[in-house]
Design an enzyme around this catalytic site. Structure first.
Site, PDB file in Angstrom:
ATOM      1  N   GLU A  18      -7.570  22.324   0.950  1.00 40.15           N
ATOM      2  CA  GLU A  18      -8.005  23.259   1.987  1.00 40.15           C
ATOM      3  C   GLU A  18      -6.996  24.404   2.110  1.00 40.15           C
ATOM      4  OE1 GLU A  18      -8.485  20.531   5.498  1.00 40.15           O
ATOM      5  OE2 GLU A  18      -8.283  19.052   3.909  1.00 40.15           O
ATOM      6  N   HIS A  35      -9.180  20.782  13.726  1.00 41.47           N
ATOM      7  CA  HIS A  35     -10.347  21.471  13.156  1.00 41.47           C
ATOM      8  C   HIS A  35     -11.225  22.176  14.197  1.00 41.47           C
ATOM      9  CE1 HIS A  35      -9.158  19.947   9.369  1.00 41.47           C
ATOM     10  NE2 HIS A  35      -9.853  18.834   9.325  1.00 41.47           N
ATOM     11  N   HIS A  83     -13.883  22.918   3.835  1.00 33.67           N
ATOM     12  CA  HIS A  83     -13.437  21.525   3.780  1.00 33.67           C
ATOM     13  C   HIS A  83     -14.275  20.707   2.794  1.00 33.67           C
ATOM     14  CE1 HIS A  83     -11.678  17.788   5.064  1.00 33.67           C
ATOM     15  NE2 HIS A  83     -11.064  18.328   6.097  1.00 33.67           N
TER      16      HIS A  83
END
Ligand code: GLA
Length: 374
Positions: free
Chosen positions: A339, A126, A200
Site C-alpha cells: 500500500e 483506514h 488496498h
C-alpha cells in the site's frame, strides 16, 4: 507491390489497437438497502482485464496472463457488493481519508485537536468506521483506447469521520496495452486537513481461485529502512535500517523464509509483516518500490509509486471467515498487500513526511502495477 501489403498491415495494426484497450460500464448488483452498484471493466489487447466497482472505488478483479499466456484473477475480492459492507476486509478498496493508523484516534492541526473513531484497538484505522471504502463513488468518465480508463469521484463533507475540510477526491484507473494498471488518487480541500489515500489490493500472483498462499512469492522492496512499530502497530518514530533484520528485502527473498521469525519483536507485533517501508529515492517522483514474483506461474508484478512509503502486509488477519468470489476461504498468508502511502501516524510524528493538504494545493498519489512473466 509492397505498398498494398504495407497498407493492409497498417490497417490491421490500427484496427487491433482500436479494439485493444476497452472500457465497459455494467451493473454490479445491489446493496442490502437497495442502492445500486456499478462496475467498469477495462480490458487490453494482451489478456489483461480489471473490474472497478463504485463501492469504495475498489479493484474487484484483476486478470493477468501467466508464462503460458493463461489469464487468471490475481486479487482477492467478494462476489457481491453487499459482502464488502457486511464483511469489510478492505479487499481492493480505496482507503481514505487516512490510510493506515492514527494513534489514539487524534491529531492536532494549527493548534486545534481533532477526534477520529477508534476502530482498531486504541487507534483509528483506514479512515474510521465509514471510510472511503464504504461509500459509493460517482463515475465521472469512462474511456476506451490505450489506455482504457475510468475516473471516479467522491466528495467528503467537512467534518465527515472527524476530519476537517470538504475533501474532493478522485480515483483514476487506467489499463494500458503495456500491461500496466495505473491507479491515481487526487484530492483538494477547502480547509487545511490531512490526507493519505491508497489502494488496498490483496495480491496472490498464483491466482485467487487457486490453493496456494503467497509465502513462496519472491519479494524485492527498494527500501533501506522501515518504520518499526509498538504493540498496537503505531510507529515509534524511528527509521530503522533493514540490514541484518527479517525486513531486508533489498534482494529478492521468499516471503515465507522469515515471516515466522518470532525472535524479532517487530515480526511478533505484526504477526508477520505489517510495516511501512521507507522507499528509496525522492517522494513525488514515480520510482520502483517493489517487485513480486510467483515462481510457479512466472507472473511478475512491479510496483512504481510517487509515495514516500509502502505498507507491506502479509495478510496476517485473514482468518478463514471470508469467502472469496471463487468460493475460496481466505486464510492467513493467502495474499499480500503493498500500500503506497504517507507513513502511518504521520500527523503525530515529527520527522515523517507531511500528510497536510492546504486549500489551493492538490494531493496526489500515483501507483503503477506493471505485469510481465519470467
Ligand atoms: C493494513 C493494516 C493491517 C490490516 C489491514 C486490513 O494493511 O496495516 O494491519 O488492518 O490493512 O485488515
Amino acid at each position: 507491390m509492397k505498398q498494398p501489403i504495407l497498407l493492409g498491415l497498417a490497417v490491421l495494426v490500427m484496427t487491433q489497437s482500436a479494439i485493444a484497450a476497452d472500457a465497459k460500464r455494467v451493473s454490479f448488483g445491489d446493496l442490502a438497502d437497495g442502492r445500486k452498484i456499478e462496475a467498469v471493466e477495462l480490458t487490453n489487447a494482451n489478456g489483461m482485464s480489471a473490474r472497478i466497482i463504485t463501492l469504495g472505488a475498489s479493484l474487484q478483479a484483476l486478470s493477468v496472463p501467466d508464462k503460458q499466456g493463461k489469464s487468471a484473477d490475481i486479487v482477492l475480492g467478494y462476489k457481491t457488493a453487499a459482502e464488502y459492507l457486511s464483511k469489510p476486509q478492505y479487499f481492493g478498496v480505496s482507503v481514505g481519508r487516512y490510510a493506515n493508523r492514527i494513534a489514539k484516534g487524534t491529531f492536532t492541526l494549527d493548534g486545534k485537536s481533532y477526534t477520529l473513531a477508534k476502530n482498531d484497538g486504541p487507534n483509528s484505522l483506514h479512515g474510521g468506521t465509514k471510510g472511503f471504502d464504504k461509500v459509493i463513488w460517482q463515475i465521472d468518465s469512462v474511456k476506451g483506447g490505450s489506455p482504457a480508463s475510468v475516473v471516479l469521484s467522491y466528495t467528503s463533507p467537512d467534518g465527515e469521520e472527524g476530519y476537517p475540510g470538504t475533501l474532493k477526491a478522485t480515483a483514476t484507473y487506467s489499463l494500458s496495452d503495456k500491461n500496466e494498471l495505473t491507479i491515481d488518487y487526487k484530492a483538494t480541500t477547502d480547509k487545511p486537513t490531512i490526507v493519505n489515500i491508497t489502494n488496498h489490493s490483496y495480491f496472490n500472483l498464483a491466482g485467487e481461485a487457486g490453493a496456494s498462499d503467497i509465502l513462496g512469492h519472491k519479494l524485492t522492496l527498494v527500501a533501506d529502512a522501515f518504520t518499526p512499530v509498538d504493540a498496537t502497530l503505531i510507529p515509534t518514530g524511528e527509521k530503522k535500517p533493514v540490514a541484518g533484520t527479517p525486513f531486508d528485502f533489498r534482494k529478492p527473498t521468499v516471503i515465507g523464509a522469515r515471516v515466522r521469525d518470532g525472535r524479532d519483536e517487530q515480526i511478533r507485533f505484526g504477526r508477520g509483516y505489517d510495516h511501512n517501508y521507507v522507499i528509496n529515492g525522492a517522494d513525488g517522483t514515480l520510482r520502483l518500490a517493489a517487485r513480486v514474483e510467483d515462481p510457479s506461474t512466472g507472473r511478475v508484478m512491479e510496483l512504481l509509486t510517487t509515495a514516500p512509503g509502502v505498507q507491506f502486509y502479509s495478510g496476517n488477519f485473514l482468518d478463514g471467515t471470508s469467502m472469496g468470489k471463487s468460493g475460496r476461504i481466505y486464510r492467513q498468508g493467502d495474499a499480500l498487500c503493498l500500500e503506497p502511502q504517507v507513513f502511518p501516524d504521520a500527523p503525530n510524528q515529527k520527522g515523517f513526511p507531511t500528510a497536510r493538504l492546504d486549500p489551493g494545493k492538490t494531493y496526489s498519489n500515483t501507483m503503477v502495477l506493471r505485469f510481465s512473466t519470467n
